[in-house]
Design a protein around this motif. Structure first.
Motif, short mmCIF file in Angstrom:
data_model
loop_
_atom_site.label_atom_id
_atom_site.label_comp_id
_atom_site.label_asym_id
_atom_site.label_seq_id
_atom_site.Cartn_x
_atom_site.Cartn_y
_atom_site.Cartn_z
N LYS A 267 0.79 -1.21 0.16
CA LYS A 267 -0.23 0.06 -0.17
C LYS A 267 0.72 1.25 0.07
O LYS A 267 1.75 1.24 0.63
N ASP B 134 0.93 7.37 1.25
CA ASP B 134 -0.08 8.53 1.14
C ASP B 134 -1.60 8.01 1.43
O ASP B 134 -2.35 8.27 2.24
N LYS B 135 -1.79 6.75 1.04
CA LYS B 135 -3.13 5.95 1.06
C LYS B 135 -3.07 5.37 2.51
O LYS B 135 -4.33 5.34 3.05
N LYS C 24 -4.01 8.50 4.68
CA LYS C 24 -5.40 8.93 4.47
C LYS C 24 -6.44 8.05 5.05
O LYS C 24 -7.45 8.44 5.42
N ALA C 25 -6.07 6.66 5.02
CA ALA C 25 -6.97 5.71 5.47
C ALA C 25 -7.01 5.45 6.89
O ALA C 25 -8.04 4.76 7.61
#
Length: 794
Positions: A726, A729-730, A733-734
């Motif tokens: 992953k 940044d994701k 953000k999650a």
């Protein structure tokens, strides 16, 4: 150099006797394997020969039959006192009769030595031997049968260590010996004959769902179908060990089996009934005790390649999985030894970092395999009354000094030793006997197995209290008494399969059948000074499936267990051992098989030194180092320093040499690197060569464990994102909580559960550390593990 074709060697010449084929038949009933091996040879010379043959067997195997077929006649050998058997054999061949002899090696209980004298010219011979053994059982209900086809040269130092000798860091003589790296498997691996084949047939009672691999089979045994037999065949190449992994289904409940005695006027033992009881203690011991963990790692030259890499990865998992309230140390050994700390230190972040620095730098650069001295040095520091000492010994087990090591271990108090035999051809005698003497458990990991999962399972066992001071009380008919085998029951571990035997003094068939099934065994003992007990029901109607009783496997195994117990007692047991050994026709260190074909009469060639085999194989006290002798170019008949002709090692090890293992270090470099100082205790970890690590890719599990912090958490970085698959940044953000470390730690735990469920034994204790850390954090009333799993699945 002309490569030999087999392991049967003519004493009078450098020629081997050609093997035509090897047939092996294995019958598995429950937890018992019965094996018959037929070796087909032909003497294609114009002379009668005396031949020798060395072969490996598990040290717990009970060899009960040895026979030969020659010229249409069958010679059946019987067990006799060893010196008498030797006289019978030599008298027979000197008189021109065909004769055969089979005994345990006097220096290794897992090696057997076979001789066939006066093998007629231009004649075929079939040598057959049969043995029975228990299968190794793990906590996860998996049994393992191993077919040993590899003999690795065993290491023995020039001198024998004694209790009076002291380790001296500046001992120049010792450093010099450390540089004399013994012959290891890789030096002679190309000598086995790849044209020889082993034809294997296996019968499994209750077997199903067979999966076949190159050197392994996997299958399931269903208790409810134990009367059905599954048969499979396979052709094997010599030089690699073959194993069968068995998943047991429906064997959770205690099981009892009665094997009826035979009306044998020659054997009182075989005429008695034998009872076998198998059970898994379902006892919960809630009291945890602080432990001292000492990891003793073999870094001898024979560990190079994948073996040392497995050991390093396993050590990483162990170090990251230790509980915070323990103390620990690491001991590396080869011809010399060195410790991470002078004595065990507290498990904290600082000391863990030192241990991990050593772990990363480890290589197999310490010469030969000398286990006695490092263990002796460990035991010099007496265990603390506040900690239960747990020693993990990881080795490929190529030594001849097993009795001295076992005797040393047996004297220790408040100490358990868990042994791990790594790779094909390791000494089963060393691994089993040291664990037995140390109240631990033996574990075998073949070259194609995962060491990590097996060691982590044992780590969990070591942190639970084993049941000691075990007592067995039988509830049986008044006119029926039992003799426990073994007489002294060693530590019983909750959650692990245990097998016990008993000799029944009254014929079971005479017992009142109305009460059959109402008898029981009470097992009692102590778990860290807390009394515990449990009951096992005894069913006197249950018996071995099929025609298994024809060879009396339970009688043989019970007798072998008694003989092994006598050896471990190290007392005046020789006469008792000889009597029992002859009675059940199973050889022991003081007896041997011998058989004579009195109808034959031929003149043998080359008997000018009938004890040549003893010198060549290290069976005489004057012979101290098999490896040195095998590499010597000339042969001397002087008693003090015998050395064989060049080519003897090729003839001896021809069938049993392992296939080549890749290594980036030369043998010369390893010899030179063994000159490290002896007994070096240093809190500063010295960087060692890591050439051997090149090209070895770490698994995702190991990489994640390596990145875990001491407190159990993980911190985000690009490398961790790559493993999790992953983008950084994701992940940020999650997040469902403010603390990014909480979110990342939850993600790693979820990743373990999602991707590596089948390897859970390897990471479960790492997971527990993470979960305990999460419990100390503000989760903002969120189920972070569920949220993390959802994110990873998106």
């Amino acid at each position: 150099m002309d490569l030999p074709k087999c392991g049967l060697v003519s004493v009078s010449s450098d020629q081997s006797v050609p093997v035509k084929k090897i047939d092996i038949e294995v019958s598995i009933q429950g937890f018992i394997a019965n094996v018959r091996s037929d070796l087909h040879y032909i003497n294609d010379s114009d002379e009668n020969l005396e031949t020798k043959f060395l072969f490996p067997l598990d040290s717990d195997s009970a060899v009960y039959k040895f026979e030969a077929e020659i010229d249409g006649r069958t010679i059946v050998a019987e067990v006799q006192e060893k010196s008498q058997a030797r006289r019978i054999y030599h008298d027979a061949i000197n008189d021109g009769h065909t004769a055969m002899y089979l005994s345990e090696s006097e220096t290794a209980g897992d090696l057997f030595y076979m001789e066939l004298g006066n093998l007629p010219a231009r004649t075929a011979a079939k040598l057959s031997f049969s043995y029975v053994q228990e299968l190794d059982l793990s906590r996860d209900k998996i049994g393992t049968f191993m077919l040993p086809t590899v003999i690795n040269p065993r290491y023995m130092p020039e001198y024998t260590p004694t209790d009076e000798q002291h380790v001296d860091e500046d001992d120049e003589n010792l450093s010099s010996q450390a540089q004399q790296t013994p012959m290891i498997a890789a030096d002679v691996e190309t000598l086995y004959n790849s044209e020889s084949k082993i034809h294997l047939t296996i019968h499994v009672s209750g077997g199903r769902n067979l999966k076949e691999f190159e050197n392994k089979m996997e299958l399931e045994i269903l208790a409810d179908s134990i009367g059905n037999v599954m048969t499979a065949s396979k052709e094997l190449n010599p030089g690699t060990e073959f194993s069968v992994s068995i998943h047991y289904t429906g064997f959770d409940k205690p099981r009892t089996v009665i094997e009826k005695g035979k009306n044998d006027p020659k054997s009182a033992y075989l005429s008695s009934d034998i009872l076998m009881v198998s059970f898994v203690p379902e006892i919960t011991v809630t009291k945890d005790i602080p432990c001292e963990f000492i990891f003793v790692i073999d870094r001898s030259a024979s560990m190079r390649g994948d073996r040392i890499e497995k050991a390093k990865e396993t050590l990483l998992l162990l170090l990251k999985s230790l509980p915070v309230n323990c103390i620990f140390n690491i001991v590396s050994f080869g011809s010399t030894y060195k410790s991470l700390f002078s004595k065990s230190k507290q498990y904290n972040e600082e000391n863990l970092m030192k241990a991990l620095k050593l772990q990363k730098s480890m290589s197999a650069n310490m010469g030969g395999t000398e286990i006695f001295k490092p263990l002796k040095n460990v035991f010099k520091n007496k265990p603390s009354a506040s900690y239960s000492r747990q020693i993990f010994l990881l080795t490929d087990g190529m030594v001849y000094t097993v009795p001295k090591i076992v005797d040393l271990v047996r004297k220790q108090k408040n100490t358990r030793i868990f042994t791990f035999g790594i790779g094909d051809g390791c000494s089963t005698q060393l691994i089993r006997d040291v664990a037995k003497a140390g109240n631990g458990k033996p574990t075998f990991v073949k070259d194609n197995d995962r060491l990590q999962s097996k060691v982590m399972s044992v780590l969990r066992s070591s942190m639970t209290c084993g049941i000691t001071n075990v007592r067995l009380d039988w509830n049986m008919p008044e006119d029926c008494s039992l003799i426990n085998v073994p007489e002294e029951v060693h530590t019983i571990f909750p959650g692990e399969k245990n097998i016990l035997y008993a000799i029944v003094t009254e014929n079971v068939s005479k017992i009142n059948q109305e009460r059959v099934g109402k008898y029981s065994l009470k097992v009692s003992g102590e778990a860290h000074y807390v009394p515990v007990e449990f009951i096992v029901e005894v069913d006197l109607n249950s018996k071995m499936p099929g025609n298994a009783e024809d060879s009396s496997p339970l009688h043989r195994l019970a007798a072998k267990l008694q003989l092994s117990e006598m050896v471990m007692q190290n007392s005046e047991t020789e006469n008792r051992m000889i009597t029992l050994s002859i009675d059940v026709n199973i050889p022991c260190p003081h007896t041997a098989f011998v058989g004579v074909d009195k109808e034959s009469r031929r003149i043998i060639v080359g008997l000018e030194d009938p004890y040549l085999y003893m010198k060549c194989f290290g069976l005489m006290e004057s012979y101290s180092d098999l490896n040195t002798a095998l590499d010597t170019a000339s042969f001397s008949k002087t008693k003090s320093a015998p050395t064989p002709k060049r080519g003897l090692k090729e003839r001896i090890f021809s069938v049993f040499l392992p296939k080549k293992r890749k290594s980036t270090k030369s043998h010369a470099n390893m010899s030179a690197s063994a000159s490290s100082q002896n007994a070096k205790n240093d809190d500063e970890v010295h960087s060692l060569s890591t050439e051997e690590n090149e090209g070895h890719s770490l698994s995702a599990i190991v990489q994640l464990v390596d990145k875990q912090k001491f407190d159990g958490s993980w911190k985000i970085d690009e490398d961790l994102c790559r493993i999790l698959g992953k983008p950084l940044d994701k992940i940020k953000k999650a997040t469902v909580v403010k603390d990014i470390d909480v979110w990342v730690t939850a993600m790693v735990v979820a990743f373990f559960r999602k991707q590596f469920a089948q390897q859970k034994a390897e990471w479960t204790m790492v997971e527990e550390k993470a979960e305990n850390w999460l419990k100390t954090k503000d989760l903002e009333e969120k189920d972070v593990l569920h949220e993390a799993l959802t994110f990873l699945s998106s």
